[in-house]
Write a protein that holds these residues in place. Structure first.
Motif, PDB file in Angstrom:
ATOM      1  N   ALA A 359       0.901  -1.164  -0.080  1.00  0.00           N
ATOM      2  CA  ALA A 359       0.028  -0.034  -0.047  1.00  0.00           C
ATOM      3  C   ALA A 359       0.829   1.191   0.019  1.00  0.00           C
ATOM      4  O   ALA A 359       1.998   1.144   0.560  1.00  0.00           O
ATOM      5  N   GLY A 360       0.487   2.280  -0.537  1.00  0.00           N
ATOM      6  CA  GLY A 360       1.175   3.524  -0.389  1.00  0.00           C
ATOM      7  C   GLY A 360       1.205   4.190  -2.019  1.00  0.00           C
ATOM      8  O   GLY A 360       0.085   4.097  -2.447  1.00  0.00           O
ATOM      9  N   MET A 361       2.329   4.988  -2.502  1.00  0.00           N
ATOM     10  CA  MET A 361       2.332   5.606  -3.276  1.00  0.00           C
ATOM     11  C   MET A 361       3.399   5.125  -4.397  1.00  0.00           C
ATOM     12  O   MET A 361       4.365   4.596  -4.018  1.00  0.00           O
ATOM     13  N   LEU A 362       3.384   5.446  -5.768  1.00  0.00           N
ATOM     14  CA  LEU A 362       4.505   5.056  -6.628  1.00  0.00           C
ATOM     15  C   LEU A 362       5.106   6.341  -7.135  1.00  0.00           C
ATOM     16  O   LEU A 362       5.759   6.182  -8.140  1.00  0.00           O
ATOM     17  N   THR A 363       4.869   7.371  -6.366  1.00  0.00           N
ATOM     18  CA  THR A 363       5.511   8.470  -6.706  1.00  0.00           C
ATOM     19  C   THR A 363       6.505   8.797  -5.584  1.00  0.00           C
ATOM     20  O   THR A 363       7.645   8.132  -5.357  1.00  0.00           O
ATOM     21  N   LEU A 364       6.445   9.988  -4.777  1.00  0.00           N
ATOM     22  CA  LEU A 364       7.215  10.467  -3.765  1.00  0.00           C
ATOM     23  C   LEU A 364       6.579  10.291  -2.196  1.00  0.00           C
ATOM     24  O   LEU A 364       5.527  10.233  -2.305  1.00  0.00           O
ATOM     25  N   ASP A 379       0.533  -5.335   3.365  1.00  0.00           N
ATOM     26  CA  ASP A 379       1.396  -5.996   4.122  1.00  0.00           C
ATOM     27  C   ASP A 379       2.807  -5.043   4.255  1.00  0.00           C
ATOM     28  O   ASP A 379       3.516  -5.392   4.936  1.00  0.00           O
ATOM     29  N   TYR A 380       2.908  -4.411   3.402  1.00  0.00           N
ATOM     30  CA  TYR A 380       4.276  -3.261   3.433  1.00  0.00           C
ATOM     31  C   TYR A 380       3.578  -1.710   2.746  1.00  0.00           C
ATOM     32  O   TYR A 380       2.849  -1.829   2.309  1.00  0.00           O
ATOM     33  N   VAL A 381       4.455  -0.983   2.832  1.00  0.00           N
ATOM     34  CA  VAL A 381       4.320   0.350   2.443  1.00  0.00           C
ATOM     35  C   VAL A 381       5.294   0.558   1.727  1.00  0.00           C
ATOM     36  O   VAL A 381       6.642   0.616   1.943  1.00  0.00           O
ATOM     37  N   THR A 382       4.992   1.452   0.636  1.00  0.00           N
ATOM     38  CA  THR A 382       5.971   1.971  -0.681  1.00  0.00           C
ATOM     39  C   THR A 382       5.635   3.564  -1.016  1.00  0.00           C
ATOM     40  O   THR A 382       4.726   4.037  -0.856  1.00  0.00           O
ATOM     41  N   TYR A 383       6.936   3.910  -1.253  1.00  0.00           N
ATOM     42  CA  TYR A 383       7.048   5.335  -1.945  1.00  0.00           C
ATOM     43  C   TYR A 383       8.312   5.497  -2.633  1.00  0.00           C
ATOM     44  O   TYR A 383       9.204   4.574  -2.646  1.00  0.00           O
ATOM     45  N   GLY A 384       8.646   6.870  -2.863  1.00  0.00           N
ATOM     46  CA  GLY A 384      10.117   7.079  -3.687  1.00  0.00           C
ATOM     47  C   GLY A 384      10.679   8.297  -3.081  1.00  0.00           C
ATOM     48  O   GLY A 384       9.965   9.082  -2.446  1.00  0.00           O
ATOM     49  N   THR A 385      11.769   8.637  -3.562  1.00  0.00           N
ATOM     50  CA  THR A 385      12.287  10.091  -3.352  1.00  0.00           C
ATOM     51  C   THR A 385      13.292  10.270  -4.489  1.00  0.00           C
ATOM     52  O   THR A 385      13.542   9.544  -5.296  1.00  0.00           O
ATOM     53  N   SER A 386      13.533  11.702  -4.739  1.00  0.00           N
ATOM     54  CA  SER A 386      14.009  12.129  -5.569  1.00  0.00           C
ATOM     55  C   SER A 386      14.669  13.557  -5.181  1.00  0.00           C
ATOM     56  O   SER A 386      14.383  14.179  -4.333  1.00  0.00           O
ATOM     57  N   ALA A 387      16.132  13.789  -5.413  1.00  0.00           N
ATOM     58  CA  ALA A 387      16.803  14.675  -5.010  1.00  0.00           C
ATOM     59  C   ALA A 387      16.761  16.125  -5.601  1.00  0.00           C
ATOM     60  O   ALA A 387      17.351  16.957  -5.231  1.00  0.00           O
ATOM     61  N   ILE A 388      16.028  16.055  -6.737  1.00  0.00           N
ATOM     62  CA  ILE A 388      16.009  17.309  -7.639  1.00  0.00           C
ATOM     63  C   ILE A 388      14.592  17.849  -7.755  1.00  0.00           C
ATOM     64  O   ILE A 388      14.268  18.521  -8.959  1.00  0.00           O
ATOM     65  N   VAL A 389      13.911  17.848  -6.827  1.00  0.00           N
ATOM     66  CA  VAL A 389      12.385  18.193  -6.849  1.00  0.00           C
ATOM     67  C   VAL A 389      12.442  19.911  -7.049  1.00  0.00           C
ATOM     68  O   VAL A 389      11.802  20.611  -7.701  1.00  0.00           O
ATOM     69  N   GLN A 420       8.967  -1.190   5.138  1.00  0.00           N
ATOM     70  CA  GLN A 420       9.097  -0.047   3.760  1.00  0.00           C
ATOM     71  C   GLN A 420       9.803  -0.911   2.842  1.00  0.00           C
ATOM     72  O   GLN A 420      10.808  -1.287   3.103  1.00  0.00           O
ATOM     73  N   ARG A 421       9.142  -0.878   1.558  1.00  0.00           N
ATOM     74  CA  ARG A 421       9.911  -1.333   0.490  1.00  0.00           C
ATOM     75  C   ARG A 421       9.466  -0.180  -0.511  1.00  0.00           C
ATOM     76  O   ARG A 421       8.373   0.014  -0.812  1.00  0.00           O
ATOM     77  N   LEU A 422      10.877   0.241  -0.772  1.00  0.00           N
ATOM     78  CA  LEU A 422      10.627   1.686  -1.589  1.00  0.00           C
ATOM     79  C   LEU A 422      10.810   1.509  -2.940  1.00  0.00           C
ATOM     80  O   LEU A 422      11.551   0.566  -3.698  1.00  0.00           O
ATOM     81  N   GLY A 423      10.518   2.225  -3.959  1.00  0.00           N
ATOM     82  CA  GLY A 423      10.514   2.545  -5.284  1.00  0.00           C
ATOM     83  C   GLY A 423      11.961   3.113  -5.539  1.00  0.00           C
ATOM     84  O   GLY A 423      12.837   2.913  -4.658  1.00  0.00           O
ATOM     85  N   LEU A 424      11.921   4.011  -6.469  1.00  0.00           N
ATOM     86  CA  LEU A 424      13.102   4.543  -6.986  1.00  0.00           C
ATOM     87  C   LEU A 424      13.695   5.663  -5.749  1.00  0.00           C
ATOM     88  O   LEU A 424      12.795   6.576  -5.379  1.00  0.00           O
ATOM     89  N   VAL A 425      15.086   5.545  -5.356  1.00  0.00           N
ATOM     90  CA  VAL A 425      15.507   6.643  -4.468  1.00  0.00           C
ATOM     91  C   VAL A 425      16.785   6.804  -5.244  1.00  0.00           C
ATOM     92  O   VAL A 425      17.965   6.010  -5.136  1.00  0.00           O
ATOM     93  N   ALA A 426      16.635   8.191  -5.690  1.00  0.00           N
ATOM     94  CA  ALA A 426      17.855   8.311  -6.700  1.00  0.00           C
ATOM     95  C   ALA A 426      17.853  10.112  -6.841  1.00  0.00           C
ATOM     96  O   ALA A 426      17.059  10.575  -6.193  1.00  0.00           O
ATOM     97  N   ILE A 427      18.992  10.559  -7.445  1.00  0.00           N
ATOM     98  CA  ILE A 427      18.909  11.887  -7.802  1.00  0.00           C
ATOM     99  C   ILE A 427      17.779  12.109  -8.672  1.00  0.00           C
ATOM    100  O   ILE A 427      17.219  12.872  -8.691  1.00  0.00           O
ATOM    101  N   PRO A 428      17.718  11.604 -10.142  1.00  0.00           N
ATOM    102  CA  PRO A 428      16.821  11.771 -10.951  1.00  0.00           C
ATOM    103  C   PRO A 428      15.348  11.532 -10.451  1.00  0.00           C
ATOM    104  O   PRO A 428      15.181  11.000  -9.466  1.00  0.00           O
ATOM    105  N   MET A 429      14.324  12.003 -11.175  1.00  0.00           N
ATOM    106  CA  MET A 429      12.784  11.803 -10.890  1.00  0.00           C
ATOM    107  C   MET A 429      12.513  10.821 -11.871  1.00  0.00           C
ATOM    108  O   MET A 429      12.838  10.859 -13.147  1.00  0.00           O
ATOM    109  N   ARG A 430      11.442   9.786 -11.532  1.00  0.00           N
ATOM    110  CA  ARG A 430      10.933   9.006 -12.271  1.00  0.00           C
ATOM    111  C   ARG A 430       9.672   9.376 -13.013  1.00  0.00           C
ATOM    112  O   ARG A 430       9.261   9.123 -14.096  1.00  0.00           O
TER     113      ARG A 430
END
Length: 550
Positions: A359-364, A379-389, A420-430
C-alpha cells in the motif's frame, strides 16, 4: 560563490551568495538560514528561465549589499532583489527587497521570496507567529514531517536555534511555511503565495510585485551546549537493491540485482514480447510488481495475473494504484476516485493471493504523507524519493541526504508494523506528480524535475546512492530501487561501460547475508563494516570506497 563576514563585539556573521541569492547564513558557527531567494515559478511549478542575470556584492557602510537583476527569458518581466547585511545592537540585521515589473502579460504560480530554514536545531522547536490581523500563535516546527503547512498566514515570526534568537517580518505579501522534507529537501520553507489561493495568477504588462523581508539575529549570553556525536556501531541489515524493469529499459545489467521492480501501466504497457524478454532477463531472480490501474482494478489485475501465470512469472510483492494517484493533491483533497487506492490494494490481493501486497504511492513520500494508507491495509508500505524536486545544484542534492532519516521515520509512523519497500531512491525523478511531465534535459546538467541527470552516471551518483542505502539500512528499510539496466536511470555509461553506481551495487551485494555494522560519523560520513570488507562514503567529498577483506 562569494563568501563574506561581518564582525562585531557579539560575534561573526558569515554569508555565502551565488547568482540566485543567499545560500548560507551562519552566526558564530550556527547555521540560521540555508537560503533566501526570489524565484518565479511557471504554471507547472518549474522555475522560469532568466537571462541577463547580473549580481554584485559590495561593502556598504559597516555591512554588505548584494544586488541581483535579471529578466525572464521571454521578456515577460524585469526584476531586482537586494539583500543588505549589517551589524545592529547585540547582533545583525538582514533586509531583503524584491521588485518585479511585468513587461508582457504572463502566468505564474509564485513570484517572490522563499526562505529556507535548516533542520538542525529546529526539529520540534518552538515557533511564535504573528498574523496580519495582529493575532499571535504559539506552535512548533514539526518533528515528524507535516503533510500540510505547519504555519499559515504569517506577517512575522520568531524562533531560536540554540542560543541564537531569530526574528522575521514580512511585507508586501502573506507568507506561509511548508515542511520541505516531504520532497527530501533538508529544510523548512517560508514562502509566498499561500497554496490555498488559486494558481496560476496572470500578471499584465505594467503590474508590479514588491516585497520586503527583515531578519534580526541576536545571541543570548549563554552559549548552547555542544552536541556530542555517537560513533557506536549499529548492527544493520542492508536493504534488497532492486532494478527497475519497464519497456525500453530492459537489458542485461552489469550486476545481478537482489530483485526486480517491474511496473505495468497504461502509459507504458508491457507487450507479450516485452514480458518474454523479461523472463529471459530476470531468470530465477524474484521480482516485485507495481501496477497502475485505469478504471477497473479487479478486471485489469486479474487479466495481468493470467498473463504472468502463463509465462511462469509469479511476483513476490504487488502494489497497485489508480493512475489518478500518480498526481499530487493537497492533504485536504479533493481526492479522485473511484477507484480509490484501497480498491486497488484489495483487487491486487484477490488477483495475486500468494504475493505480499503493498500500500502507498508510486511517486514520492510527499504523496504518501498526504494520503497515507489506513492501518491494516496491505503487508508493506511503499513510496520513492528524488533529490531534484526543488533544487538541482550539487550542494542541494547532497543536502537532501540529511532529510532521508526524517522521511524514513515519518513513513514508519504512518506504516505502523508494516515494513517499508521503496521504489526509486535516486537523484533523478521517475515521474512528475506536480506538473504535466518531467523536464526536458538533453544535456544532463543540473535541472529540477528531470528524468535524466548526468550525475547519476558518475562517482557523485554512486556516493549519493551509497549514502541513501546506508541511511536506509540504519532505519530498517527492507528494499529500494537505485537504477534500471538502461535509459536515463541506467547502469552503463555512454561507452557501454559499467558506471560507478553499478560498481557500488556489486560492492554492496557482497555484504548480503553477512553480519554488518554501520558507523555514522559526526561529519556525515558513514562506514559499513563486515567480514567481506569495509565500505566508506563521505558526502562532503562525494567519494565512496570499498576495501575488500583479505
Amino acid at each position: 560563490m562569494k563568501d563574506i563576514e561581518i564582525h562585531n563585539e557579539n560575534g561573526i556573521l558569515g554569508a555565502v551568495f551565488d547568482e540566485t541569492g543567499l545560500t548560507s547564513l551562519v552566526f558564530d558557527g550556527v547555521e540560521v538560514l540555508r537560503g533566501l531567494s526570489a524565484p518565479v515559478r511557471d504554471p507547472s511549478w518549474g522555475t522560469m528561465k532568466e537571462d541577463g542575470i547580473a549580481t554584485s556584492l559590495v561593502k556598504a557602510g559597516g555591512g554588505w549589499l548584494y544586488t541581483r537583476t535579471a529578466r525572464l527569458a521571454d521578456g515577460q518581466a524585469r526584476q531586482e532583489m537586494t539583500i543588505r547585511l549589517e551589524s545592529e545592537g547585540n547582533g545583525f540585521s538582514i533586509t531583503a527587497r524584491f521588485r518585479l515589473q511585468a513587461e508582457h502579460g504572463f502566468a505564474t504560480n509564485r513570484a517572490g521570496f522563499c526562505l529556507l530554514h535548516p533542520l538542525a536545531g529546529l526539529r520540534g522547536a518552538p515557533l511564535h507567529l504573528k498574523h496580519p490581523d495582529g493575532r499571535k500563535t504559539a506552535t512548533r516546527f514539526p518533528a515528524l514531517i507535516a503533510p500540510a503547512q505547519p504555519a499559515r498566514d504569517i506577517a512575522a515570526m520568531e524562533h531560536r536555534i540554540g542560543a541564537i534568537a531569530c526574528s522575521y517580518r514580512f511585507f508586501g505579501e502573506v507568507f506561509e511555511m511548508e515542511d520541505q522534507r516531504n520532497w527530501s529537501d533538508a529544510s523548512y520553507k517560508t514562502y509566498c503565495r499561500p497554496l490555498s489561493l488559486p494558481v496560476p495568477v496572470r500578471l499584465e504588462a505594467g503590474e508590479r510585485i514588491e516585497q520586503e523581508v527583515t531578519i534580526m539575529l541576536s545571541r543570548e549570553t549563554t552559549s548552547a551546549a555542544a552536541r556530542s556525536a555517537s560513533h557506536t556501531p549499529l548492527a544493520v541489515k542492508l536493504p534488497e537493491l532492486l532494478l527497475i524493469a519497464e519497456p525500453g529499459m530492459l537489458a542485461p545489467p552489469p550486476v545481478k540485482p537482489s530483485g526486480w521492480l517491474l511496473r505495468e501501466g497504461p502509459d507504458n504497457p508491457f507487450s507479450d514480447e516485452d514480458l518474454s524478454a523479461f523472463v529471459k532477463l530476470a531468470g530465477d531472480t524474484p521480482f516485485d510488481l507495481e501496477y497502475v490501474t485505469r478504471n477497473d482494478p479487479q478486471a485489469e489485475l486479474s487479466a495481468f495475473a493470467e498473463r504472468l501465470s502463463r509465462l511462469g512469472l509469479p511476483p513476490r510483492h504487488v502494489i497497485a494504484l489508480p493512475g489518478a494517484y500518480l498526481k499530487s493533491y493537497q492533504p485536504e483533497g479533493p481526492w479522485p476516485g473511484p477507484p480509490t487506492p484501497e480498491d486497488a490494494v484489495n483487487a491486487a490481493a484477490t488477483a495475486f493471493p500468494q504475493a505480499r501486497i503493498g500500500a502507498g504511492m508510486l511517486t514520492l513520500f510527499t504523496e504518501l504523507n498526504r494520503c497515507p494508507p489506513p492501518q491494516g491495509l496491505g503487508d508493506y508500505v511503499t513510496y520513492g524519493t528524488s533529490a531534484i524536486v526543488h533544487a538541482a545544484d550539487t550542494e542541494s542534492v547532497f543536502q537532501t541526504l540529511e532529510a532521508l532519516p526524517d522521511i524514513f521515520a515519518s513513513a514508519r509512523a504512518l506504516a505502523g508494523q508494516r515494513p517499508q519497500r521503496l521504489g526509486l531512491v535516486a537523484i533523478p525523478m521517475r515521474s512528475n506528480p506536480y506538473g504535466a511531465d518531467l523536464a526536458d534535459n538533453p544535456d544532463g546538467g543540473p535541472k529540477t524535475m528531470a528524468s535524466f541527470d548526468g550525475r547519476h552516471f558518475t562517482g557523485e551518483g554512486a556516493a549519493f546512492a551509497a549514502c541513501a542505502v546506508l541511511l536506509a539500512a540504519a532505519c530498517g528499510i527492507e528494499a529500494m530501487a537505485l537504477a534500471a539496466p538502461r535509459g536515463p536511470l541506467g547502469l552503463h555509461d555512454a561507452n557501454g561501460e559499467p558506471t560507478p553506481l553499478a560498481d557500488l551495487i556489486e560492492a554492496v551485494s557482497r555484504f548480503a547475508g553477512a553480519a554488518t555494522e554501520l558507523v555514522q560519523h559526526d561529519d556525515g560520513a558513514m562506514t559499513l563494516c563486515g567480514s567481506v570488507g569495509r565500505l566508506h562514503v563521505d558526502p562532503a567529498t562525494r567519494h565512496v570506497t570499498f576495501t575488500e577483506e583479505n
